[in-house]
Write an enzyme that holds these catalytic residues in place. Structure first.
Site, PDB file in Angstrom:
ATOM      1  N   ALA A 115       0.811  -1.146  -0.078  1.00 38.82           N
ATOM      2  CA  ALA A 115       0.052   0.086  -0.086  1.00 38.82           C
ATOM      3  C   ALA A 115       0.871   1.236  -0.020  1.00 38.82           C
ATOM      4  O   ALA A 115       2.171   1.097   0.411  1.00 38.82           O
ATOM      5  CB  ALA A 115      -0.891  -0.021   1.313  1.00 38.82           C
ATOM      6  N   PHE A 116       0.254   2.349  -0.432  1.00 35.95           N
ATOM      7  CA  PHE A 116       1.285   3.549  -0.669  1.00 35.95           C
ATOM      8  C   PHE A 116       1.943   3.946   0.644  1.00 35.95           C
ATOM      9  O   PHE A 116       2.983   4.858   0.680  1.00 35.95           O
ATOM     10  CB  PHE A 116       0.355   4.751  -1.306  1.00 35.95           C
ATOM     11  N   LYS A 117       1.231   3.681   1.809  1.00 40.79           N
ATOM     12  CA  LYS A 117       1.742   4.295   3.053  1.00 40.79           C
ATOM     13  C   LYS A 117       3.074   3.885   3.285  1.00 40.79           C
ATOM     14  O   LYS A 117       4.020   4.479   3.909  1.00 40.79           O
ATOM     15  CB  LYS A 117       0.848   3.713   4.023  1.00 40.79           C
ATOM     16  N   ASP A 118       3.483   2.814   2.420  1.00 34.02           N
ATOM     17  CA  ASP A 118       4.994   2.373   2.705  1.00 34.02           C
ATOM     18  C   ASP A 118       6.057   3.447   2.250  1.00 34.02           C
ATOM     19  O   ASP A 118       7.180   3.808   2.499  1.00 34.02           O
ATOM     20  CB  ASP A 118       5.552   1.124   1.866  1.00 34.02           C
ATOM     21  N   MET A 121       6.413   5.750   5.109  1.00 40.90           N
ATOM     22  CA  MET A 121       6.519   5.161   6.480  1.00 40.90           C
ATOM     23  C   MET A 121       8.189   4.765   6.407  1.00 40.90           C
ATOM     24  O   MET A 121       8.714   4.671   7.483  1.00 40.90           O
ATOM     25  CB  MET A 121       5.617   4.002   6.700  1.00 40.90           C
TER      26      MET A 121
END
Ligand SMILES: *Cc1c(COP(=O)(O)O)cnc(C)c1O
Length: 475
Positions: A115-118, A121
């Site tokens: 997911a793009f949160k990587d 993060m």
């Protein structure tokens, strides 16, 4: 570069902070969100010179405009350690993939948790480790997750020195794939706590622990939620990277469509545009939880009660209020912290809504800031997944499908539209199967993860017991 709170009085420059001071913080003490004092401007010459850079070098150039208290060599090393083809799957890191003429996807979901949160993060993990080592401090991250945020945080912090993660999630309520992703981590510094309850119970526990100031201080409790400025800043980079891939010269414009929940992702697009990136439109795509679409259509911002928050098949966009939205409103209102406080603290607190429809800045928001919006439902999602697979052989996830659906309503001749792909279909397999009658492909490294041994503590929804668990596991 200094940072100020969206609720700071204009006359008060005393509360302004440097980057590393706000890196480990959440909200500002006055309840506002941090923003830079001004947006650095990227001129034509500079943007042209960035066209040949690798993603890691581009990240360094952009981040160094916002960070002046980490030596350049260290920041560059952190960018290169973070954005590697090994972690993100391709040399481009965020490659574009064409759909029909004028529409393409920007792949942001090939990191460790799909997911793009990587994208943000993973950088945060390295920045935290660096800054904590420099200070000789430790941090215990406490969070609540119903899926993407928690796993992205765990994969970013696993094995990092000076950091522990205590992540609560509602027991048995995440998809089997998501549970396997988180609970299969065997790292000593990662603690999965499955709470017998729903997501709101997890959030209440995090609030209760954070409100115990003595405990918070003693055990150095922190968070990594989406209001963290460093996360937002890291996301600015892929708007530049997408633009550079889609164009040959800086005379061209592009538009972005962003599947939105807490307004973090598209707020980074707003920052990129404010820096001078030639963005025509920023298209905010929502699901049935249409708080943001309602605002951009009508000027009314109306937060929803939990009972009015729908559980949808694009669950990472199921929000009742958009926690980063205050940042945009601060800019919209000419950076007037008193006005922002009156709206978000007084008015929202009292009546759960405010109305900017008569404010001239709102009426010109589309022209000044490029924002437009749209909404997508479960039926739209299924149809879009089916259509995109049928015509192009490309399987998209449910959130990205919301983006593609809304993007198609805002195409402008001659202006490429880039839809941010925010997750891979495998994370939401049940809806893909409903749409296509088949399961999505699974990247090889995730074969059989459901069968791996799990490291998870099941606990009742009781803040006292969770505090004890934290105390027992901090040495
Ligand atoms: C978090 C998330 C979103 C929403 O992003 P915001 O920054 O909260 O607007 C959209 N899609 C997916 C897959 C997500 O994980």
């Amino acid at each position: 570069m200094r940072y100020l709170s969206t609720r700071a009085a204009a006359s008060d420059a005393s509360g302004r902070k440097r980057f590393c001071e706000i890196l480990l913080e959440g909200l500002a003490p006055d309840g506002g969100l941090y923003l830079p004092e001004q947006y650095p401007q990227v001129d034509d010459f500079t943007l042209a010179s960035w066209r040949s850079l690798s993603y890691a070098d581009l990240a360094f150039e952009i981040l160094s405009l916002y960070i002046d208290d980490v030596p350049d060599a260290d920041l560059k090393a952190i960018c290169h350690k973070t954005y590697t083809p090994e972690v993100f799957g391709t040399p481009e890191i965020v490659p574009l993939r064409p759909l029909e003429a004028g529409l393409q996807l920007e792949a942001l979901s090939n990191g460790p948790t799909l997911a793009f949160k990587d994208m943000a993060m993973q950088l945060l993990g390295n920045l935290f480790e660096y800054e904590l080592a420099r200070r000789g401090e430790e941090l215990n991250i406490l969070g609540a997750t119903s899926g993407d945020t928690g796993s992205a945080a765990e994969y970013a912090m696993r094995g990092k020195k000076g950091v522990r993660v205590f992540m609560t999630s509602p027991n048995g309520r995440m998809s089997p794939f998501q549970q396997a992703q988180m609970f299969s981590l065997q790292d000593e510094n990662i603690h999965n706590i499955a709470v017998d309850g729903v997501f709101d119970d997890c959030q209440d526990i995090v609030k209760a622990v954070s409100n115990d100031l003595e405990f918070k201080r003693k055990y150095r409790i922190g968070t990594v939620n989406s209001i963290n400025w460093a996360r937002l800043m890291a996301q600015v980079v892929y708007y530049f990277a997408g633009y550079i891939q889609a164009t040959k010269s800086n005379a061209e414009k592009v538009s972005f469509t962003v599947p939105s929940g807490n307004f973090g992702n598209v707020c980074a697009g707003h920052v990129a545009r404010m820096m001078g990136l030639p963005i025509a439109q920023l298209v905010v795509a929502t699901n049935e939880n249409d708080v943001l679409d309602e605002f951009f259509r009508t000027g009314v911002y109306r937060v929803r009660a939990s009972a009015d928050t729908h559980e949808t098949s694009s669950p990472s966009m199921d929000i009742s209020k958009a926690s980063n939205f205050e940042r945009f409103v601060f800019d919209l209102l000419g950076r007037d912290g008193d006005k922002v406080r009156a709206l978000f603290h007084d008015q929202l607190g009292k009546s759960g809504q405010f109305d900017l429809s008569d404010v001239p800045a709102f009426k010109s928001a589309r022209a000044t800031y490029g924002f437009v919006s749209g909404k997508s439902t479960h039926a739209n999602r299924l149809a879009t997944i089916r259509d995109t697979y049928g015509r192009f052989g490309t399987m998209i996830d449910t959130h990205t499908a919301d983006g593609v659906k809304v993007a198609r309503e805002h195409l402008q001749p001659g202006i490429p539209m880039i839809v941010l792909e925010t997750a891979l279909p495998i994370k939401f397999a049940a809806t893909i199967e409903e749409a296509l009658g088949r399961l999505p492909d699974r990247p090889a490294r995730f074969e059989g993860i459901e069968a791996l041994p799990k490291r998870v503590q099941v606990m009742p929804p009781d803040a006292v017991l969770i505090k004890r668990y934290i105390a027992d596991n901090v040495h």
